[in-house]
Design an enzyme around this catalytic site. Structure first.
Site, mmCIF file in Angstrom:
data_model
loop_
_atom_site.group_PDB
_atom_site.id
_atom_site.type_symbol
_atom_site.label_atom_id
_atom_site.label_comp_id
_atom_site.label_asym_id
_atom_site.label_seq_id
_atom_site.Cartn_x
_atom_site.Cartn_y
_atom_site.Cartn_z
ATOM 1 C CG ASP A 125 42.868 49.611 38.604
ATOM 2 O OD1 ASP A 125 42.671 48.268 38.689
ATOM 3 O OD2 ASP A 125 42.500 50.233 37.455
ATOM 4 C CG HIS A 178 39.455 54.745 32.807
ATOM 5 N ND1 HIS A 178 38.611 55.434 33.755
ATOM 6 C CD2 HIS A 178 39.358 53.564 32.936
ATOM 7 C CE1 HIS A 178 37.801 54.367 34.106
ATOM 8 N NE2 HIS A 178 38.256 53.170 33.814
ATOM 9 C CG ASN A 215 37.069 58.392 31.296
ATOM 10 O OD1 ASN A 215 37.546 57.204 31.276
ATOM 11 N ND2 ASN A 215 37.177 58.984 32.438
ATOM 12 C CD GLU A 263 39.536 58.582 35.311
ATOM 13 O OE1 GLU A 263 39.498 57.852 34.257
ATOM 14 O OE2 GLU A 263 38.857 58.390 36.095
HETATM 15 C C1 F6R Z 1 39.999 48.202 36.520
HETATM 16 C C2 F6R Z 1 40.372 48.862 35.268
HETATM 17 C C3 F6R Z 1 39.414 49.676 34.674
HETATM 18 C C4 F6R Z 1 38.490 49.015 33.863
HETATM 19 C C5 F6R Z 1 37.384 49.916 33.171
HETATM 20 C C6 F6R Z 1 36.163 49.402 32.531
HETATM 21 O O1 F6R Z 1 40.840 47.228 37.123
HETATM 22 O O2 F6R Z 1 41.427 48.852 35.080
HETATM 23 O O3 F6R Z 1 40.101 50.469 33.739
HETATM 24 O O4 F6R Z 1 38.961 48.046 33.011
HETATM 25 O O5 F6R Z 1 36.889 50.882 34.089
HETATM 26 O O6 F6R Z 1 35.322 48.809 33.472
HETATM 27 P P1 F6R Z 1 34.182 47.640 33.413
HETATM 28 O O7 F6R Z 1 34.804 46.689 32.752
HETATM 29 O O8 F6R Z 1 33.554 47.470 34.526
HETATM 30 O O9 F6R Z 1 33.292 48.553 32.377
#
Ligand code: F6R
Length: 249
Positions: A66, A136, A134, A141
């Site tokens: 992403d 994702h 959450n 989401e």
């Molecule tokens: C980012 C991604 C998101 C993160 C998630 C957790 O490329 O794919 O799904 O893995 O938001 O983020 P952290 O590791 O910062 O808690």
């Protein structure tokens, strides 16, 4: 699902790097699906160390999950910059084998289709994922439906609030992103979901043991045949019994 619980995120990162090394050695043209955020940093550190110890990454292709919409790759909070900083500038993956969505493309819909084509051409051997508080994965989401293809997403308020820790001000956090869809994630040969810290414990338990639900996007991984969930003890807290053993395996 296989669950592995480590004393700390450093050890977990070394384990995931070893899984990646296996995939790299098993394929002539290995494709790694990569995530950003704080969770995969110990994995990138370990992969860089493996490279310094002799692991050749020249044949590797990488496809990131992403990117924020509106952040140029030169912006320090863009995921392109993150990847440069934590992995690409330290290893020998050729530039033209690195794929990320372009969050500043003039035609974002066309960019989504371009990215689907990239994914189609380079099937992922190992997909590394973090998980949002959450549930994702990528930026898929929680919603009534999960989308299969690469798409533009309005980030949920809790995601924006959580990611504000990387910015000076919550107002600076982009409110939209381009993300790979769940189909591309599920098409990977092998998936590793990483999570660290007590704040992830509840969503990890819901994802792993609560059935498949679109309001917990990571739960869709239950449909895949080769998933390893890599946790530290805090993130595994709600999967443990009172003697510290995993309740599910
Ligand atoms: C980012 C991604 C998101 C993160 C998630 C957790 O490329 O794919 O799904 O893995 O938001 O983020 P952290 O590791 O910062 O808690």
């Amino acid at each position: 699902m296989k669950i592995r619980v480590f004393d700390n995120s450093h050890d977990a990162g070394v384990y995931v790097a070893a899984l990646a090394e296996q995939v790299i050695e098993d394929h002539a043209s290995p494709v790694l699906g990569l995530a950003t955020g704080s969770t995969p940093i110990p994995f990138y550190e370990a992969l860089v160390r493996l490279h310094q110890c002799g692991l050749d990454l020249a044949p590797v292709k990488t496809i990131n999950l992403d990117e924020y919409i509106g952040l140029d790759p030169s912006h320090p909070q863009s995921y392109a910059w993150f990847m440069q900083n934590h992995l690409f500038s330290h290893v020998n993956i050729p530039k033209d084998q690195i794929y990320l969505p372009n969050g500043v493309a003039s035609d974002l819909e066309a960019e989504c289709r371009r990215y689907d084509e990239v994914i189609r051409k380079h099937p992922v051997h190992l997909q590394v994922l973090g998980i949002g508080i959450n549930g994702h994965i990528g930026f898929n989401e929680p919603d009534d439906a999960l989308l299969s293809q690469t798409h533009i997403v309005d980030l949920r308020q809790e995601t924006v609030a959580s990611n504000a820790r990387f910015f000076h001000d919550i107002e600076e956090v982009p409110k939209r992103a381009i993300t790979m869809g769940v189909q591309a994630i599920l098409q990977a040969d092998q998936i590793v979901l990483m999570a660290f810290g007590r704040e992830k414990a509840q969503i990890v338990a819901k994802s792993v043991s609560g059935g498949v639900r679109t309001d917990v996007p990571a739960s869709i991984l239950n449909l895949h045949k080769q998933v390893t969930v890599v946790l530290d003890r805090d993130a595994a807290a709600e999967l443990m019994d009172s003697s510290g053993r995993l309740r599910i395996r």
